[in-house]
Write an enzyme that holds these catalytic residues in place. Structure first.
Site, PDB file in Angstrom:
ATOM      1  N   SER A   1      32.490  -2.031  -8.468  1.00 18.03           N
ATOM      2  CA  SER A   1      32.469  -3.182  -9.362  1.00 18.03           C
ATOM      3  C   SER A   1      33.228  -2.871 -10.661  1.00 18.03           C
ATOM      4  O   SER A   1      34.405  -2.517 -10.621  1.00 18.03           O
ATOM      5  CB  SER A   1      31.019  -3.604  -9.638  1.00 18.03           C
ATOM      6  OG  SER A   1      30.960  -4.783 -10.408  1.00 18.03           O
TER       7      SER A   1
ATOM      8  N   ASP B   1      32.000 -10.967  -0.954  1.00 21.14           N
ATOM      9  CA  ASP B   1      31.795 -10.713  -2.381  1.00 21.14           C
ATOM     10  C   ASP B   1      31.926 -12.030  -3.146  1.00 21.14           C
ATOM     11  O   ASP B   1      32.968 -12.684  -3.083  1.00 21.14           O
ATOM     12  CB  ASP B   1      32.842  -9.708  -2.859  1.00 21.14           C
ATOM     13  CG  ASP B   1      32.658  -9.297  -4.313  1.00 21.14           C
ATOM     14  OD1 ASP B   1      31.788  -9.866  -4.998  1.00 21.14           O
ATOM     15  OD2 ASP B   1      33.399  -8.395  -4.751  1.00 21.14           O
TER      16      ASP B   1
ATOM     17  N   HIS C   1      28.907  -7.757  -2.820  1.00 22.17           N
ATOM     18  CA  HIS C   1      29.604  -7.095  -3.917  1.00 22.17           C
ATOM     19  C   HIS C   1      29.190  -5.640  -4.094  1.00 22.17           C
ATOM     20  O   HIS C   1      30.034  -4.747  -4.132  1.00 22.17           O
ATOM     21  CB  HIS C   1      29.358  -7.869  -5.214  1.00 22.17           C
ATOM     22  CG  HIS C   1      30.086  -7.313  -6.393  1.00 22.17           C
ATOM     23  ND1 HIS C   1      31.469  -7.285  -6.460  1.00 22.17           N
ATOM     24  CD2 HIS C   1      29.639  -6.757  -7.553  1.00 22.17           C
ATOM     25  CE1 HIS C   1      31.837  -6.741  -7.614  1.00 22.17           C
ATOM     26  NE2 HIS C   1      30.753  -6.409  -8.293  1.00 22.17           N
TER      27      HIS C   1
END
Length: 208
Positions: free
Chosen positions: A28, A120, A154
């Site tokens: 991330s 995601d 994600h």
């Protein structure tokens, strides 16, 4: 970036670090920072980017006399799920529009592995990985490996961690959906763990 430069020097000089380079793993925002560190600093041999952004998000990145501004946000494109949770996947402007926000990874000599969850909903990780690949190749760099995981969300964390399908997001100021289907995401965790270890062993000179 100054503190990260000092940390890099510390790692390179540490007696347990084989060298001559080191590896980075970022998920991330950590993936975004991993790309930035690899672009601005030397000594990064290999980097694994898990659902990272190729554009600066949230706050500017500064290195010496350079500043990369954050990519623009289009709040009107935030949607609400039936459960009242925000879906922000369409909210960030394309890094192709905000070119000043695009991390200059063409400067890097790092070998990259991009691991992508195709469900995601934090941002468009597959698009970012493909744009990173295009930019690297356009500047004569090695084509990075990209591995995509259908229905993975994600936060692809180590195996057996619970799926983070939705959570509070500090920058957004409320809960957002991160995506992912439980079984597919769990299988992605297992494969990602194997892939990143294989990659680091190969490029950092260890034994698999």
């Amino acid at each position: 970036m100054g503190g990260r430069f000092i940390l890099l020097l510390f790692l390179l000089s540490h007696f347990q670090v084989k060298g001559p380079g080191i590896g980075l793993l970022g998920n991330s925002k950590g993936g975004e920072l991993g790309l930035a560190i690899s672009s601005f600093l030397k000594g990064i041999t290999a980097a694994v980017i898990i659902n990272g952004s190729v554009a600066v998000v949230g706050a500017s990145i500064h290195y010496k006399d350079e500043t990369l501004p954050p990519v623009g946000i289009m709040k009107e494109r935030i949607k609400m799920t039936k459960d009242g949770i925000m879906d922000v996947v369409e909210a960030l402007k394309s890094p192709l529009e905000d070119q000043k926000s695009f991390i200059p990874l063409e400067r890097s000599d790092t070998t990259f592995l991009f691991l992508v969850g195709q469900d995601d909903h934090n941002w468009k990780s597959e698009f970012y990985a493909n744009e990173a690949s295009k930019r690297l190749q356009a500047h004569g760099k090695e084509k990075p490996q990209i591995i995509c995981y259908p229905e993975a969300g994600h936060y692809i964390e180590p195996p057996y961690w619970p799926l983070c399908r939705a959570a509070h997001h500090v920058l957004v100021g409320g809960p957002i959906v991160y995506g992912g289907e439980p079984r597919a995401h769990a299988m992605a965790q297992l494969d990602v763990w194997e892939q990143l270890q294989t990659f680091f062993h190969k490029h950092l000179g260890g034994k698999s």
